[in-house]
Design a protein around this motif. Structure first.
Motif, PDB file in Angstrom:
ATOM      1  N   ASP A  35       0.860  -1.181   0.000  1.00 33.32           N
ATOM      2  CA  ASP A  35       0.000   0.000   0.000  1.00 33.32           C
ATOM      3  C   ASP A  35       0.900   1.236   0.000  1.00 33.32           C
ATOM      4  N   PHE A  80       2.410   4.965  -0.187  1.00 32.58           N
ATOM      5  CA  PHE A  80       1.907   6.222   0.376  1.00 32.58           C
ATOM      6  C   PHE A  80       2.107   7.375  -0.586  1.00 32.58           C
ATOM      7  N   CYS A  81       2.378   7.077  -1.859  1.00 29.85           N
ATOM      8  CA  CYS A  81       2.605   8.128  -2.861  1.00 29.85           C
ATOM      9  C   CYS A  81       1.427   9.086  -2.949  1.00 29.85           C
ATOM     10  N   TRP A  82       0.222   8.496  -2.943  1.00 32.74           N
ATOM     11  CA  TRP A  82      -0.984   9.275  -3.201  1.00 32.74           C
ATOM     12  C   TRP A  82      -1.476   9.992  -1.952  1.00 32.74           C
ATOM     13  N   ASP A  83      -0.728   9.889  -0.855  1.00 31.29           N
ATOM     14  CA  ASP A  83      -1.045  10.700   0.320  1.00 31.29           C
ATOM     15  C   ASP A  83      -0.729  12.170   0.039  1.00 31.29           C
ATOM     16  N   CYS A  84       0.300  12.402  -0.774  1.00 32.36           N
ATOM     17  CA  CYS A  84       0.701  13.773  -1.110  1.00 32.36           C
ATOM     18  C   CYS A  84       0.383  14.137  -2.558  1.00 32.36           C
ATOM     19  N   GLU A  93      -3.918  11.951  -7.399  1.00 29.31           N
ATOM     20  CA  GLU A  93      -4.092  10.762  -8.229  1.00 29.31           C
ATOM     21  C   GLU A  93      -4.583  11.193  -9.605  1.00 29.31           C
TER      22      GLU A  93
END
Length: 130
Positions: free
Chosen positions: A116, A118-122, A125
């Motif tokens: 999972d 964590f790229c799309w936390d910042c 998308e």
């Protein structure tokens, strides 16, 4: 040995429970490793598609971590590609420009590997392709 029947029964049950995952998995084989789809409009338009970095499939997390640290800590925003051209160190603007189908390109492998990221936390998308 007054309780030998109980002991032997317990050992048989223990061995059966312990061996059951191995027995049930015989002949099943491992699921096929998904291959990322390179079927995107940007890649199709290239004559000879070349990625910004070598070995991205196996080392992309290390490269993206180095890029993140270089941009955030050193304010360095460009990196030379394997073709000698300078590219912006950006997941959203560089990687996703060519690999625009996140569900096909990223999610399939991450789901297979039970990762999972964590790229799309910042990062924002990319919009889903219709």
């Amino acid at each position: 040995m007054y309780d030998s029947g109980k002991i032997i029964t317990g050992l048989v049950i223990f061995v059966a429970l312990f061996a059951s995952p191995f027995i049930l998995n015989v002949g099943g084989g491992a699921p096929a490793v998904p291959q990322p789809s390179l079927d995107t409009p940007a890649i199709k338009s290239m004559g000879n598609p070349v990625c910004v970095r070598e070995n991205m499939q196996s080392n992309h997390m290390q490269v993206l971590d180095l890029w993140r640290d270089s941009v955030v800590r050193d304010m360095n925003h460009t990196v030379p590609g394997i073709d000698g051209q300078l590219y912006e160190m950006s997941l959203s603007n560089t990687c996703m420009e060519c690999h625009s189908n996140k569900a096909e390109f990223c999610d399939r492998c991450h789901t297979y590997a039970a990762v999972d990221p964590f790229c799309w936390d910042c990062h924002i998308e990319p919009p889903k392709e219709g």
